[in-house]
Design a protein around this motif. Structure first.
Motif, PDB file in Angstrom:
ATOM      1  N   GLU A  42       0.831  -1.208   0.000  1.00 12.71           N
ATOM      2  CA  GLU A  42       0.000   0.000   0.000  1.00 12.71           C
ATOM      3  C   GLU A  42       0.862   1.253   0.000  1.00 12.71           C
ATOM      4  N   LYS A  43       2.192   1.098   0.090  1.00 10.77           N
ATOM      5  CA  LYS A  43       3.116   2.234   0.160  1.00 10.77           C
ATOM      6  C   LYS A  43       3.301   2.927  -1.189  1.00 10.77           C
ATOM      7  N   TRP A  44       2.974   2.252  -2.296  1.00  9.61           N
ATOM      8  CA  TRP A  44       3.145   2.863  -3.611  1.00  9.61           C
ATOM      9  C   TRP A  44       2.068   2.373  -4.564  1.00  9.61           C
ATOM     10  N   ASP A  45       2.193   2.683  -5.842  1.00  5.62           N
ATOM     11  CA  ASP A  45       1.175   2.349  -6.844  1.00  5.62           C
ATOM     12  C   ASP A  45       0.786   0.876  -6.782  1.00  5.62           C
ATOM     13  N   LYS A  46      -0.478   0.615  -7.094  1.00  6.57           N
ATOM     14  CA  LYS A  46      -0.995  -0.755  -7.081  1.00  6.57           C
ATOM     15  C   LYS A  46      -0.274  -1.614  -8.106  1.00  6.57           C
ATOM     16  N   GLY A  47      -0.327  -2.902  -7.877  1.00  6.19           N
ATOM     17  CA  GLY A  47       0.285  -3.858  -8.781  1.00  6.19           C
ATOM     18  C   GLY A  47       1.519  -4.495  -8.159  1.00  6.19           C
ATOM     19  N   ILE A  48       2.074  -5.413  -8.873  1.00  3.39           N
ATOM     20  CA  ILE A  48       3.225  -6.173  -8.394  1.00  3.39           C
ATOM     21  C   ILE A  48       4.514  -5.409  -8.684  1.00  3.39           C
ATOM     22  N   TRP A  49       5.346  -5.322  -7.668  1.00  3.69           N
ATOM     23  CA  TRP A  49       6.662  -4.705  -7.765  1.00  3.69           C
ATOM     24  C   TRP A  49       7.715  -5.764  -7.495  1.00  3.69           C
ATOM     25  N   ILE A  50       8.897  -5.548  -8.042  1.00  6.92           N
ATOM     26  CA  ILE A  50      10.007  -6.483  -7.874  1.00  6.92           C
ATOM     27  C   ILE A  50      11.167  -5.725  -7.257  1.00  6.92           C
ATOM     28  N   GLY A  51      11.634  -6.207  -6.109  1.00  5.67           N
ATOM     29  CA  GLY A  51      12.782  -5.610  -5.434  1.00  5.67           C
ATOM     30  C   GLY A  51      14.057  -6.289  -5.896  1.00  5.67           C
ATOM     31  N   ILE A  52      14.995  -5.495  -6.393  1.00  7.29           N
ATOM     32  CA  ILE A  52      16.241  -6.007  -6.975  1.00  7.29           C
ATOM     33  C   ILE A  52      17.438  -5.559  -6.154  1.00  7.29           C
ATOM     34  N   GLU A  53      18.351  -6.497  -5.892  1.00  5.09           N
ATOM     35  CA  GLU A  53      19.662  -6.137  -5.360  1.00  5.09           C
ATOM     36  C   GLU A  53      20.587  -5.993  -6.559  1.00  5.09           C
ATOM     37  N   LEU A  54      21.041  -4.786  -6.813  1.00  5.60           N
ATOM     38  CA  LEU A  54      21.879  -4.501  -7.970  1.00  5.60           C
ATOM     39  C   LEU A  54      23.241  -5.181  -7.851  1.00  5.60           C
ATOM     40  N   ASP A  55      23.791  -5.594  -8.989  1.00  3.94           N
ATOM     41  CA  ASP A  55      25.106  -6.227  -9.004  1.00  3.94           C
ATOM     42  C   ASP A  55      26.214  -5.249  -8.649  1.00  3.94           C
ATOM     43  N   SER A  56      25.981  -3.966  -8.900  1.00  2.00           N
ATOM     44  CA  SER A  56      26.980  -2.953  -8.541  1.00  2.00           C
ATOM     45  C   SER A  56      26.278  -1.718  -7.985  1.00  2.00           C
ATOM     46  N   GLU A  57      27.004  -0.964  -7.211  1.00  2.00           N
ATOM     47  CA  GLU A  57      26.454   0.241  -6.586  1.00  2.00           C
ATOM     48  C   GLU A  57      25.930   1.210  -7.640  1.00  2.00           C
ATOM     49  N   ASN A  58      24.793   1.838  -7.351  1.00  2.00           N
ATOM     50  CA  ASN A  58      24.216   2.805  -8.272  1.00  2.00           C
ATOM     51  C   ASN A  58      23.724   3.993  -7.462  1.00  2.00           C
ATOM     52  N   LEU A  59      24.437   5.101  -7.559  1.00  2.00           N
ATOM     53  CA  LEU A  59      24.100   6.290  -6.781  1.00  2.00           C
ATOM     54  C   LEU A  59      22.869   7.010  -7.311  1.00  2.00           C
ATOM     55  N   THR A  60      22.473   6.742  -8.557  1.00  2.00           N
ATOM     56  CA  THR A  60      21.297   7.385  -9.140  1.00  2.00           C
ATOM     57  C   THR A  60      20.014   6.726  -8.660  1.00  2.00           C
ATOM     58  N   TYR A  61      19.923   5.402  -8.753  1.00  2.00           N
ATOM     59  CA  TYR A  61      18.685   4.685  -8.449  1.00  2.00           C
ATOM     60  C   TYR A  61      18.734   3.925  -7.127  1.00  2.00           C
ATOM     61  N   GLY A  62      19.927   3.624  -6.641  1.00  2.00           N
ATOM     62  CA  GLY A  62      20.090   2.683  -5.544  1.00  2.00           C
ATOM     63  C   GLY A  62      19.589   3.140  -4.182  1.00  2.00           C
ATOM     64  N   HIS A  63      19.137   2.175  -3.407  1.00  3.78           N
ATOM     65  CA  HIS A  63      18.758   2.350  -2.005  1.00  3.78           C
ATOM     66  C   HIS A  63      19.150   1.063  -1.278  1.00  3.78           C
ATOM     67  N   ASN A  64      18.612   0.821  -0.088  1.00  5.72           N
ATOM     68  CA  ASN A  64      19.013  -0.366   0.656  1.00  5.72           C
ATOM     69  C   ASN A  64      17.864  -1.318   0.973  1.00  5.72           C
ATOM     70  N   GLY A  65      16.811  -1.279   0.179  1.00 12.60           N
ATOM     71  CA  GLY A  65      15.679  -2.182   0.372  1.00 12.60           C
ATOM     72  C   GLY A  65      14.527  -1.588   1.156  1.00 12.60           C
ATOM     73  N   TYR A  66      14.731  -0.397   1.718  1.00 13.75           N
ATOM     74  CA  TYR A  66      13.661   0.293   2.437  1.00 13.75           C
ATOM     75  C   TYR A  66      12.866   1.159   1.464  1.00 13.75           C
ATOM     76  N   PHE A  67      11.577   1.308   1.754  1.00 12.70           N
ATOM     77  CA  PHE A  67      10.756   2.278   1.037  1.00 12.70           C
ATOM     78  C   PHE A  67       9.786   2.862   2.044  1.00 12.70           C
ATOM     79  N   ASN A  68       9.774   4.174   2.176  1.00  7.35           N
ATOM     80  CA  ASN A  68       8.869   4.851   3.111  1.00  7.35           C
ATOM     81  C   ASN A  68       8.994   4.279   4.523  1.00  7.35           C
ATOM     82  N   GLN A  69      10.202   4.091   4.962  1.00  3.67           N
ATOM     83  CA  GLN A  69      10.543   3.603   6.299  1.00  3.67           C
ATOM     84  C   GLN A  69      10.106   2.168   6.563  1.00  3.67           C
ATOM     85  N   GLU A  70       9.880   1.373   5.525  1.00  2.00           N
ATOM     86  CA  GLU A  70       9.551  -0.041   5.676  1.00  2.00           C
ATOM     87  C   GLU A  70      10.526  -0.867   4.848  1.00  2.00           C
ATOM     88  N   ARG A  71      11.087  -1.911   5.460  1.00  2.00           N
ATOM     89  CA  ARG A  71      12.035  -2.766   4.748  1.00  2.00           C
ATOM     90  C   ARG A  71      11.290  -3.877   4.024  1.00  2.00           C
TER      91      ARG A  71
END
Length: 103
Positions: A42-71
């Protein structure tokens, strides 16, 4: 009665599974990473989302698996991203993939 949590879609809803290593597109960038989470929130748009661990660091898109203070999944800082299934280009060869021709 408790609401049913929708963190695992039905198998026919998505062609990919956790631990698949994939290549995908975000804007004009092609990135690679491993699926760590598949679900809805319910934290973002409806539908199925896929959480990806990137193979390399990405300062543009990257985060640490949290979204809106929820892991939703864990990964090192600047190595996480959420995408939609239609952004996936292909599954990369990997020991974790039984079916390499999913898409």
């Amino acid at each position: 009665m408790a609401a049913e949590k929708k963190d695992e879609p039905k198998k026919e809803e998505i062609k990919y599974k956790k631990d698949d290593n994939i290549q995908f597109k975000v804007k004009d960038d092609e990135l690679t990473g491993t699926i760590r989470w598949i679900g809805e929130s319910e934290k973002w748009d409806k539908g199925i989302w896929i959480g990806i661990e990137l193979d390399s660091e990405n300062l543009t898109y990257g985060h640490n698996g949290y979204f809106n203070q929820e892991r939703f999944f864990g990964c090192p800082a600047n190595h996480g991203i959420y995408i939609r299934e239609e952004q996936i280009i292909k599954i990369n060869d990997s020991k974790n993939n039984d079916d390499k021709d999913k898409k």
